[in-house]
Motif scaffolding. Structure first.
Motif, PDB file in Angstrom:
ATOM      1  N   VAL A   1      50.618  24.322 -42.125  1.00 28.97           N
ATOM      2  CA  VAL A   1      49.997  25.291 -41.230  1.00 28.97           C
ATOM      3  C   VAL A   1      50.378  24.896 -39.813  1.00 28.97           C
ATOM      4  CG1 VAL A   1      47.847  26.295 -40.370  1.00 28.97           C
ATOM      5  CG2 VAL A   1      48.057  25.696 -42.796  1.00 28.97           C
ATOM      6  N   LYS A   2      51.076  25.785 -39.131  1.00 30.86           N
ATOM      7  CA  LYS A   2      51.455  25.553 -37.745  1.00 30.86           C
ATOM      8  C   LYS A   2      50.473  26.327 -36.871  1.00 30.86           C
ATOM      9  CE  LYS A   2      55.100  25.943 -34.356  1.00 30.86           C
ATOM     10  NZ  LYS A   2      56.455  26.369 -34.041  1.00 30.86           N
ATOM     11  N   LEU A   3      49.760  25.604 -36.024  1.00 28.57           N
ATOM     12  CA  LEU A   3      48.788  26.203 -35.113  1.00 28.57           C
ATOM     13  C   LEU A   3      49.399  26.214 -33.715  1.00 28.57           C
ATOM     14  CD1 LEU A   3      45.571  24.338 -36.319  1.00 28.57           C
ATOM     15  CD2 LEU A   3      46.357  26.620 -36.990  1.00 28.57           C
ATOM     16  N   HIS A   4      49.570  27.397 -33.166  1.00 28.81           N
ATOM     17  CA  HIS A   4      50.149  27.527 -31.823  1.00 28.81           C
ATOM     18  C   HIS A   4      49.076  28.060 -30.885  1.00 28.81           C
ATOM     19  CE1 HIS A   4      53.110  27.984 -28.697  1.00 28.81           C
ATOM     20  NE2 HIS A   4      52.738  29.241 -28.531  1.00 28.81           N
ATOM     21  N   TYR A   5      48.695  27.221 -29.935  1.00 27.90           N
ATOM     22  CA  TYR A   5      47.683  27.565 -28.943  1.00 27.90           C
ATOM     23  C   TYR A   5      48.361  28.148 -27.703  1.00 27.90           C
ATOM     24  CZ  TYR A   5      44.180  24.737 -31.361  1.00 27.90           C
ATOM     25  OH  TYR A   5      43.297  24.230 -32.283  1.00 27.90           O
ATOM     26  N   VAL A   6      47.815  29.242 -27.200  1.00 30.40           N
ATOM     27  CA  VAL A   6      48.247  29.805 -25.927  1.00 30.40           C
ATOM     28  C   VAL A   6      47.015  29.828 -25.034  1.00 30.40           C
ATOM     29  CG1 VAL A   6      49.220  31.796 -24.725  1.00 30.40           C
ATOM     30  CG2 VAL A   6      50.025  31.219 -27.037  1.00 30.40           C
ATOM     31  N   VAL A   7      47.059  28.991 -23.986  1.00 31.29           N
ATOM     32  CA  VAL A   7      45.930  28.863 -23.061  1.00 31.29           C
ATOM     33  C   VAL A   7      46.311  29.566 -21.765  1.00 31.29           C
ATOM     34  CG1 VAL A   7      44.393  27.271 -21.853  1.00 31.29           C
ATOM     35  CG2 VAL A   7      45.338  26.631 -24.092  1.00 31.29           C
ATOM     36  N   LYS A   8      45.458  30.496 -21.345  1.00 27.51           N
ATOM     37  CA  LYS A   8      45.683  31.214 -20.082  1.00 27.51           C
ATOM     38  C   LYS A   8      44.646  30.777 -19.071  1.00 27.51           C
ATOM     39  CE  LYS A   8      47.411  35.369 -22.356  1.00 27.51           C
ATOM     40  NZ  LYS A   8      47.174  36.813 -22.575  1.00 27.51           N
ATOM     41  N   GLY A   9      45.121  30.550 -17.848  1.00 23.46           N
ATOM     42  CA  GLY A   9      44.183  30.171 -16.812  1.00 23.46           C
ATOM     43  C   GLY A   9      44.865  29.891 -15.497  1.00 23.46           C
ATOM     44  N   TYR A  10      44.089  29.367 -14.558  1.00 20.85           N
ATOM     45  CA  TYR A  10      44.557  29.035 -13.221  1.00 20.85           C
ATOM     46  C   TYR A  10      44.637  27.521 -13.079  1.00 20.85           C
ATOM     47  CZ  TYR A  10      43.103  33.851 -12.420  1.00 20.85           C
ATOM     48  OH  TYR A  10      42.953  35.212 -12.508  1.00 20.85           O
ATOM     49  N   ARG A  11      45.722  27.040 -12.493  1.00 24.74           N
ATOM     50  CA  ARG A  11      45.904  25.611 -12.230  1.00 24.74           C
ATOM     51  C   ARG A  11      45.680  24.760 -13.493  1.00 24.74           C
ATOM     52  NH1 ARG A  11      43.279  28.051  -8.377  1.00 24.74           N
ATOM     53  NH2 ARG A  11      41.209  27.328  -8.953  1.00 24.74           N
TER      54      ARG A  11
ATOM     55  N   GLU B   1      50.624  21.243 -34.507  1.00 31.72           N
ATOM     56  CA  GLU B   1      50.000  21.943 -33.402  1.00 31.72           C
ATOM     57  C   GLU B   1      50.919  21.952 -32.194  1.00 31.72           C
ATOM     58  OE1 GLU B   1      45.405  20.710 -34.221  1.00 31.72           O
ATOM     59  OE2 GLU B   1      46.878  19.152 -33.790  1.00 31.72           O
ATOM     60  N   THR B   2      51.043  23.114 -31.580  1.00 35.67           N
ATOM     61  CA  THR B   2      51.810  23.251 -30.349  1.00 35.67           C
ATOM     62  C   THR B   2      50.942  23.974 -29.334  1.00 35.67           C
ATOM     63  OG1 THR B   2      52.819  25.306 -31.142  1.00 35.67           O
ATOM     64  CG2 THR B   2      54.067  23.274 -31.498  1.00 35.67           C
ATOM     65  N   ILE B   3      51.266  23.769 -28.071  1.00 36.65           N
ATOM     66  CA  ILE B   3      50.472  24.393 -27.014  1.00 36.65           C
ATOM     67  C   ILE B   3      51.393  24.991 -25.959  1.00 36.65           C
ATOM     68  CG2 ILE B   3      50.210  22.272 -25.668  1.00 36.65           C
ATOM     69  CD1 ILE B   3      47.268  23.294 -25.165  1.00 36.65           C
ATOM     70  N   GLU B   4      50.967  26.134 -25.464  1.00 39.17           N
ATOM     71  CA  GLU B   4      51.700  26.842 -24.406  1.00 39.17           C
ATOM     72  C   GLU B   4      50.673  27.231 -23.341  1.00 39.17           C
ATOM     73  OE1 GLU B   4      53.902  31.212 -24.068  1.00 39.17           O
ATOM     74  OE2 GLU B   4      53.503  30.349 -26.030  1.00 39.17           O
ATOM     75  N   CYS B   5      51.017  27.007 -22.101  1.00 38.40           N
ATOM     76  CA  CYS B   5      50.121  27.369 -21.001  1.00 38.40           C
ATOM     77  C   CYS B   5      50.697  28.562 -20.257  1.00 38.40           C
ATOM     78  CB  CYS B   5      49.962  26.207 -20.040  1.00 38.40           C
ATOM     79  SG  CYS B   5      49.105  24.802 -20.752  1.00 38.40           S
ATOM     80  N   ILE B   6      49.860  29.520 -19.974  1.00 39.57           N
ATOM     81  CA  ILE B   6      50.250  30.664 -19.172  1.00 39.57           C
ATOM     82  C   ILE B   6      49.416  30.629 -17.898  1.00 39.57           C
ATOM     83  CG2 ILE B   6      50.340  33.181 -18.996  1.00 39.57           C
ATOM     84  CD1 ILE B   6      50.838  33.248 -22.022  1.00 39.57           C
ATOM     85  N   GLU B   7      50.116  30.405 -16.801  1.00 39.01           N
ATOM     86  CA  GLU B   7      49.468  30.297 -15.496  1.00 39.01           C
ATOM     87  C   GLU B   7      49.221  31.697 -14.943  1.00 39.01           C
ATOM     88  OE1 GLU B   7      47.680  28.084 -12.630  1.00 39.01           O
ATOM     89  OE2 GLU B   7      48.705  27.223 -14.363  1.00 39.01           O
ATOM     90  N   LEU B   8      47.972  31.987 -14.657  1.00 36.80           N
ATOM     91  CA  LEU B   8      47.616  33.280 -14.077  1.00 36.80           C
ATOM     92  C   LEU B   8      47.664  33.175 -12.561  1.00 36.80           C
ATOM     93  CD1 LEU B   8      44.589  34.128 -16.395  1.00 36.80           C
ATOM     94  CD2 LEU B   8      46.942  34.944 -16.589  1.00 36.80           C
ATOM     95  N   SER B   9      47.993  34.286 -11.921  1.00 35.00           N
ATOM     96  CA  SER B   9      48.046  34.244 -10.449  1.00 35.00           C
ATOM     97  C   SER B   9      47.014  35.161  -9.830  1.00 35.00           C
ATOM     98  CB  SER B   9      49.437  34.642  -9.972  1.00 35.00           C
ATOM     99  OG  SER B   9      49.818  35.873 -10.509  1.00 35.00           O
TER     100      SER B   9
END
Length: 129
Positions: free
Chosen positions: A80-90, A121-129
């Motif tokens: 099971v590959k769990l891919h996290y996408v976290v969105k936020g500021y800084r 588990e993998t993680i990706e960050c999406i920086e919001l502006s």
């Protein structure tokens, strides 16, 4: 927990409501879906608790689960590959990744299957502006 055999599958009830389990998705949740949902749900819940406890701010977290099954061995779940996408500021990706390691060690479902199902588990960050 009590489970009852029905014509179309199996039924059980919990405080939250009734759960139907069946090999046909038209009659209930398939057992492998419940297994993966347990792993993903536990992992994400523990991760959120850790982030909230550390007062790490985020706007949203999406978790995608990719499942690898072995048709030659009763269609068992192998990975099971769990891919996290976290969105936020800084966001601090290193800190988020380290917290994911802590969540893995504290997730009862991941720990329950760690010797029989590979959890990646993998993680990706999406920086919001």
């Amino acid at each position: 927990m009590d489970f009852y055999l029905k014509d179309e599958g199996i039924r059980t009830s919990f405080e939250f409501g009734q759960l139907n389990i069946a090999s046909d998705e038209h009659h209930g949740f398939r057992p492998y879906q419940l297994m993966v949902s347990s792993i993903a749900g536990c992992s994400l819940s523990v991760y959120r608790k850790i982030l909230d406890k550390q007062r790490i701010k985020y706007e949203d977290i999406k978790l995608t689960a990719e499942v690898t099954r072995n048709n030659d061995e009763a269609n068992r779940i192998e990975k099971v590959k769990l891919h996290y996408v976290v969105k936020g500021y800084r966001l601090n990706q290193d800190k988020l990744a380290k917290n994911l390691e802590v969540a893995r060690k504290n997730c009862s479902m991941v720990q329950s299957v760690k010797d029989s199902i590979e959890i990646e588990e993998t993680i990706e960050c999406i920086e919001l502006s």
